[in-house]
Design an enzyme around this catalytic site. Structure first.
Site, PDB file in Angstrom:
ATOM      1  N   ASN A  11      -2.863  -2.309   0.660  1.00 52.18           N
ATOM      2  CA  ASN A  11      -1.723  -2.262   1.479  1.00 52.18           C
ATOM      3  C   ASN A  11      -1.940  -1.050   2.579  1.00 52.18           C
ATOM      4  O   ASN A  11      -1.665   0.106   2.324  1.00 52.18           O
ATOM      5  CB  ASN A  11      -0.367  -1.878   0.701  1.00 52.18           C
ATOM      6  N   LYS A  13      -0.006  -0.505   5.051  1.00 56.14           N
ATOM      7  CA  LYS A  13       1.253  -0.261   5.484  1.00 56.14           C
ATOM      8  C   LYS A  13       1.038   0.101   7.128  1.00 56.14           C
ATOM      9  O   LYS A  13       0.502  -0.819   7.745  1.00 56.14           O
ATOM     10  CB  LYS A  13       1.622   1.306   4.971  1.00 56.14           C
ATOM     11  N   HIS A  99       8.581  -4.353  -1.235  1.00 60.08           N
ATOM     12  CA  HIS A  99       7.852  -2.878  -1.435  1.00 60.08           C
ATOM     13  C   HIS A  99       8.899  -2.066  -1.501  1.00 60.08           C
ATOM     14  O   HIS A  99       9.958  -2.164  -0.576  1.00 60.08           O
ATOM     15  CB  HIS A  99       6.875  -2.766  -0.302  1.00 60.08           C
ATOM     16  N   GLU A 101       9.255   0.868   0.147  1.00 56.68           N
ATOM     17  CA  GLU A 101       9.431   1.428   1.084  1.00 56.68           C
ATOM     18  C   GLU A 101      10.253   0.421   2.069  1.00 56.68           C
ATOM     19  O   GLU A 101      11.163   0.738   2.988  1.00 56.68           O
ATOM     20  CB  GLU A 101       8.189   1.647   2.090  1.00 56.68           C
TER      21      GLU A 101
HETATM   22  C1  PEP Z   1       1.672   1.505  -2.106  1.00 54.53           C
HETATM   23  O1  PEP Z   1       2.436   1.736  -1.249  1.00 54.53           O
HETATM   24  O2  PEP Z   1       2.049   0.319  -2.389  1.00 54.53           O
HETATM   25  C2  PEP Z   1       0.914   2.484  -2.821  1.00 54.53           C
HETATM   26  C3  PEP Z   1       0.495   2.043  -3.915  1.00 54.53           C
HETATM   27  O3  PEP Z   1       0.580   3.394  -2.079  1.00 54.53           O
HETATM   28  P1  PEP Z   1      -0.267   4.635  -2.436  1.00 54.53           P
HETATM   29  O4  PEP Z   1      -1.675   3.806  -3.385  1.00 54.53           O
HETATM   30  O5  PEP Z   1      -0.778   5.349  -1.640  1.00 54.53           O
HETATM   31  O6  PEP Z   1       0.163   5.510  -3.721  1.00 54.53           O
END
Ligand code: PEP
Length: 253
Positions: A11, A13, A99, A101
């Protein structure tokens, strides 16, 4: 490891421009080389601006692409939003929905996430439905209640092991460098598996992948991926660089 084929999904983002596409190509090149054959599917979910270009560059390779979010409607007056059909048209085979976020920044509720999962299915995409507790909820001992409630609210009849993937992502583990103990991961993934069977029926839930997400890195991937009922990873920060992402995928070699 389980007999359910794993998925390692990245992901990106809100990261990446055209200049980042060689990282995805490097993953493709390594996976296509023949001497690196992980027992897992691989996907990268870039920002929507990169989806068409990335899908074109990875076409026919072992690396699929997905979207990071979609609107529940197929089209209409929703300025700035992107429908599941548009993601599909841009080459995606899946889309992340719910997600943490999105839930935090955009107030997305379980009911909204369910509508997005339905939109994904309508468009012929796999829905990767994210669930997970906050730090306060974990401290309060509410983790299993929270993920159970999220499953009941954001997964419904029509969701099957073919069109839906669960990503368990403790919110406090995302981007923090912190991870739950393997015992904690096993407890939550076991509870999710049980709840999916109870909620959807064992037939529909059969084979549904449950990914773990939250600070997965090359040095902890093998341990986390070996936990019972962990069928792969959703990877944020460590998916941006091919070397790190490949180091995680290597847990399945
Ligand atoms: C995510 O946001 O889906 C995630 C798993 O982030 P990270 O691996 O950076 O913790």
């Amino acid at each position: 490891m389980s007999d359910i084929r794993a998925l390692v999904a990245g992901n990106w983002k809100m990261n990446g421009t055209t200049a980042s596409l060689p990282e995805a190509e490097a993953v493709m090149t390594r996976l296509s080389a023949g001497d690196f054959n992980p027992n897992a599917d691989v996907m990268i979910c870039p920002p929507a601006t990169l989806l068409r270009a990335m899908s074109d560059r990875l076409q026919g390779s072992p690396v699929a692409t997905g979207g990071e979010d979609c609107h529940a409607n197929a089209s209409g007056a929703h300025t700035g939003d992107i429908s599941a059909e548009m993601l599909k048209d841009a080459g995606a085979s899946a889309v992340i929905v719910g997600h943490s976020e999105r839930r935090a920044d955009h107030g997305e509720t379980d009911a909204m996430v369910l509508e997005k999962a339905r939109a994904a299915h309508r468009a012929g995409l796999t829905a990767i439905v994210c669930i997970g507790e906050t730090e306060a909820q974990r401290r309060a001992g509410e983790t299993l209640d929270i993920v159970t409630t999220q499953i009941r609210g954001s997964i419904a009849a029509g969701c099957t092991g073919v069109n839906t993937i669960i990503a368990y992502e403790p919110v406090w583990a995302i981007g923090s460098g912190l991870t739950p103990t393997t015992a904690d991961v096993a407890e939550v993934h076991g509870a999710i598996r049980q709840e999916l069977d109870a909620h959807l029926g064992a037939d529909a839930a059969s084979g549904m992948r449950i990914l773990y997400g939250g600070s997965v890195k090359p040095d902890n991937a093998r341990e986390l991926m070996s936990v019972e009922n962990v069928n792969g990873a959703l990877v944020g920060g460590a998916s941006l660089k091919a070397e790190d992402f490949l180091g995680i995928i290597a847990a399945y070699c």
